[in-house]
Write a protein that holds these residues in place. Structure first.
Motif, PDB file in Angstrom:
ATOM      1  N   ARG A  21     100.209   3.150  61.055  1.00 62.30           N
ATOM      2  CA  ARG A  21     100.919   2.093  61.783  1.00 62.30           C
ATOM      3  C   ARG A  21     101.987   2.695  62.686  1.00 62.30           C
ATOM      4  O   ARG A  21     102.157   2.278  63.842  1.00 62.30           O
ATOM      5  CB  ARG A  21     101.555   1.102  60.803  1.00 62.30           C
ATOM      6  CG  ARG A  21     100.577   0.099  60.214  1.00 62.30           C
ATOM      7  CD  ARG A  21     101.304  -1.033  59.519  1.00 62.30           C
ATOM      8  NE  ARG A  21     101.995  -0.580  58.318  1.00 62.30           N
ATOM      9  CZ  ARG A  21     101.477  -0.649  57.093  1.00 62.30           C
ATOM     10  NH1 ARG A  21     100.263  -1.143  56.903  1.00 62.30           N
ATOM     11  NH2 ARG A  21     102.168  -0.223  56.057  1.00 62.30           N
ATOM     12  N   GLU A  24     100.823   4.155  66.022  1.00 62.89           N
ATOM     13  CA  GLU A  24     100.692   3.148  67.070  1.00 62.89           C
ATOM     14  C   GLU A  24     102.055   2.671  67.549  1.00 62.89           C
ATOM     15  O   GLU A  24     102.295   2.553  68.766  1.00 62.89           O
ATOM     16  CB  GLU A  24      99.874   1.969  66.567  1.00 62.89           C
ATOM     17  CG  GLU A  24      99.704   0.865  67.613  1.00 62.89           C
ATOM     18  CD  GLU A  24      98.665  -0.153  67.205  1.00 62.89           C
ATOM     19  OE1 GLU A  24      97.526  -0.044  67.697  1.00 62.89           O
ATOM     20  OE2 GLU A  24      98.998  -1.068  66.413  1.00 62.89           O
ATOM     21  N   THR A  61      96.108  -1.157  62.528  1.00 63.43           N
ATOM     22  CA  THR A  61      96.484  -0.946  63.921  1.00 63.43           C
ATOM     23  C   THR A  61      95.752  -1.969  64.777  1.00 63.43           C
ATOM     24  O   THR A  61      94.791  -2.602  64.331  1.00 63.43           O
ATOM     25  CB  THR A  61      96.120   0.470  64.401  1.00 63.43           C
ATOM     26  OG1 THR A  61      94.708   0.675  64.231  1.00 63.43           O
ATOM     27  CG2 THR A  61      96.883   1.531  63.617  1.00 63.43           C
ATOM     28  N   GLU A  62      96.201  -2.104  66.020  1.00 62.76           N
ATOM     29  CA  GLU A  62      95.590  -3.107  66.897  1.00 62.76           C
ATOM     30  C   GLU A  62      95.122  -2.538  68.227  1.00 62.76           C
ATOM     31  O   GLU A  62      94.153  -3.034  68.801  1.00 62.76           O
ATOM     32  CB  GLU A  62      96.587  -4.240  67.184  1.00 62.76           C
ATOM     33  CG  GLU A  62      96.992  -5.030  65.965  1.00 62.76           C
ATOM     34  CD  GLU A  62      98.005  -6.119  66.306  1.00 62.76           C
ATOM     35  OE1 GLU A  62      98.439  -6.176  67.492  1.00 62.76           O
ATOM     36  OE2 GLU A  62      98.358  -6.906  65.414  1.00 62.76           O
ATOM     37  N   ARG A  63      95.822  -1.511  68.732  1.00 66.74           N
ATOM     38  CA  ARG A  63      95.563  -1.079  70.108  1.00 66.74           C
ATOM     39  C   ARG A  63      95.154   0.386  70.232  1.00 66.74           C
ATOM     40  O   ARG A  63      94.388   0.739  71.116  1.00 66.74           O
ATOM     41  CB  ARG A  63      96.820  -1.298  70.965  1.00 66.74           C
ATOM     42  CG  ARG A  63      97.286  -2.731  71.027  1.00 66.74           C
ATOM     43  CD  ARG A  63      98.605  -2.853  71.768  1.00 66.74           C
ATOM     44  NE  ARG A  63      99.655  -2.011  71.185  1.00 66.74           N
ATOM     45  CZ  ARG A  63     100.369  -2.346  70.107  1.00 66.74           C
ATOM     46  NH1 ARG A  63     100.121  -3.493  69.500  1.00 66.74           N
ATOM     47  NH2 ARG A  63     101.282  -1.543  69.626  1.00 66.74           N
ATOM     48  N   THR A  92      86.830  -1.182  64.760  1.00 64.24           N
ATOM     49  CA  THR A  92      88.004  -0.897  65.597  1.00 64.24           C
ATOM     50  C   THR A  92      88.066  -1.806  66.817  1.00 64.24           C
ATOM     51  O   THR A  92      89.022  -1.727  67.600  1.00 64.24           O
ATOM     52  CB  THR A  92      87.991   0.563  66.095  1.00 64.24           C
ATOM     53  OG1 THR A  92      86.815   0.786  66.899  1.00 64.24           O
ATOM     54  CG2 THR A  92      88.033   1.552  64.947  1.00 64.24           C
ATOM     55  N   GLY A  93      87.064  -2.651  67.003  1.00 60.06           N
ATOM     56  CA  GLY A  93      87.037  -3.498  68.187  1.00 60.06           C
ATOM     57  C   GLY A  93      86.832  -2.711  69.461  1.00 60.06           C
ATOM     58  O   GLY A  93      87.368  -3.049  70.518  1.00 60.06           O
ATOM     59  N   ARG A  95      87.543   0.651  69.798  1.00 60.71           N
ATOM     60  CA  ARG A  95      88.595   1.665  69.993  1.00 60.71           C
ATOM     61  C   ARG A  95      88.191   3.042  69.491  1.00 60.71           C
ATOM     62  O   ARG A  95      88.996   3.967  69.532  1.00 60.71           O
ATOM     63  CB  ARG A  95      89.871   1.235  69.256  1.00 60.71           C
ATOM     64  CG  ARG A  95      90.588   0.052  69.858  1.00 60.71           C
ATOM     65  CD  ARG A  95      91.890  -0.218  69.116  1.00 60.71           C
ATOM     66  NE  ARG A  95      91.696  -0.849  67.824  1.00 60.71           N
ATOM     67  CZ  ARG A  95      92.357  -0.545  66.715  1.00 60.71           C
ATOM     68  NH1 ARG A  95      93.231   0.452  66.711  1.00 60.71           N
ATOM     69  NH2 ARG A  95      92.127  -1.185  65.587  1.00 60.71           N
TER      70      ARG A  95
END
Length: 300
Positions: A21, A24, A61-63, A92-93, A95
Motif C-alpha cells: 500500500r 502506491e 492497491t488501485e493504480r 489487477t484490472g 495493471r
C-alpha cells in the motif's frame, strides 16, 4: 524517468500488505517482486510464492502497475504460467507487467534436477517467450518445440490488456536482446557483473557504469538489426546491481538516476531496504526518495 520499487517476497502478508500500500501511496511508478523459489544469499530465509503475493497486492492497491522481476523458465512451463499471467492481468484490472528472463544458475535452477548450459538456457528462453506470446494472443494454441509442447491450450477469456500483457524482457546477451527486440514492450538489464576485487567501492561503481554503457550500445545494435525504432521500447535498469546500493543515500540515488537517464533508460528500479545483508539500508532514505520522486523524475 519513471521510478519503480521491488519488494522481496519474504514477509508474511500481515507485514507485507502495508508495504505494498505504501509503495502506491509513496507514488512509485511500478512495484515488483522476484519470481524465484529461493534466491542467492537468502536461500535459507523465508521466501513466499510470487503469484498469490501479486494477487494479494492487487487487492490492497488501485493504480500502481505490478510485475514480476523477473519470471523465467527454470521451473515454469508456459501453458500453466500463461494462465497465471492472464489471471494476474484480470485481478489487477490490467495493471500487470510480465518481467521475463532466461533464468540464471543457483538453487532454483537445480531444484527440479535439471542443469543446463548457458546456451541451453538461452535456447529454452527463446522458445519460452515465443510460446508465451502465442498463448496470450490467441484463444487456442498448439505447439511442438524442442522444449515445450502444447495441445489445444485454451486461453479464454484472454487478457484485459490487448493484444496481451506487456513483456519486459531482461537481457544482457545478443540472443536474449533479440527476444526483447522481437517481443518486448520493455527491455530490462542489471548491467554486467565482473570481478572488481581490489577496487575501492567508488572505483567498482565507475567500472559498473562503464560496462553498462557497453550493454546499452549492444542493445542499440540489436534493435537496429531488428528494424525497431530506438524509442519504441521502454528501458528498465536494475540500479541496485551496482556495487553501491541506490538507497544508501538520496545523493547516491539521484546520481544513479541521472546517469541512467543519460544512457537512455526510461525507468529505474530500486529495492525496498532490508535490515541487513543484500539491499541493506534505512527506510528513512526510502521515505526521502518517495518525498522527492518528482525531483528524481525530472533531474538531469
Amino acid at each position: 524517468m519513471r521510478i519503480g520499487i521491488v519488494l522481496l517476497p519474504q514477509d508474511r502478508w500481515a507485514v507485507a500488505a502495508p508495504r505494498w500500500r505504501r509503495a502506491e501511496e509513496y507514488g512509485f511508478d511500478h512495484a515488483w517482486t522476484y519470481d524465484h523459489l529461493a534466491w542467492q544469499s537468502l536461500v535459507d530465509e523465508p521466501w513466499l510464492a510470487t503469484v498469490p503475493l501479486l494477487a494479494a497486492a492487487a487487492g490492497v492497491t488501485e493504480r500502481i502497475p505490478l510485475g514480476t522481476w523477473v519470471s523465467h523458465p527454470n521451473y515454469r512451463h508456459p501453458v500453466p504460467f500463461a494462465k497465471d499471467v492472464m489471471g494476474l492481468d484480470d485481478v489487477t484490472g490490467g495493471r500487470f507487467l510480465l518481467g521475463v528472463g532466461a533464468g540464471g544458475t543457483g538453487w532454483d535452477a537445480d531444484v527440479l534436477g535439471e542443469r543446463l548450459t548457458t546456451r541451453e538456457r538461452t535456447d529454452r528462453f527463446v522458445e519460452f517467450v515465443d510460446l508465451m506470446d502465442r498463448l496470450l494472443t490467441q484463444p487456442v494454441t498448439d505447439w511442438s518445440g524442442d522444449h515445450y509442447t502444447a495441445v489445444g491450450a485454451r486461453m479464454h477469456p484472454g487478457c484485459l490488456q490487448q493484444p496481451r500483457v506487456p513483456f519486459v524482457v531482461a537481457a544482457n546477451g545478443p540472443r536474449a536482446m533479440a527476444v526483447a527486440a522481437r517481443h518486448g514492450q520493455g527491455w530490462a538489464t542489471y548491467g554486467r557483473v565482473a570481478d572488481d576485487d581490489g577496487l575501492s567501492p567508488a572505483q567498482a561503481q565507475e567500472a559498473w557504469w562503464a560496462r553498462l554503457a557497453g550493454v546499452v550500445e549492444r542493445f542499440e545494435q540489436v534493435l537496429a538489426e531488428a528494424g525497431r525504432a530506438p524509442g519504441s521500447i521502454d528501458r528498465y535498469l536494475n540500479i541496485d546491481a551496482a556495487p553501491v546500493f541506490s538507497l544508501a543515500s538520496f545523493d547516491v540515488l539521484q546520481e544513479g538516476v541521472e546517469r541512467a537517464r543519460a544512457l537512455g533508460f526510461t525507468d529505474v528500479v530500486v529495492h525496498w531496504p532490508r535490515a541487513e545483508g543484500v539491499y541493506a539500508g534505512r527506510e528513512e532514505v526510502l521515505e526521502e526518495a518517495a518525498a522527492r520522486l518528482d525531483e528524481l523524475r525530472s533531474a538531469g
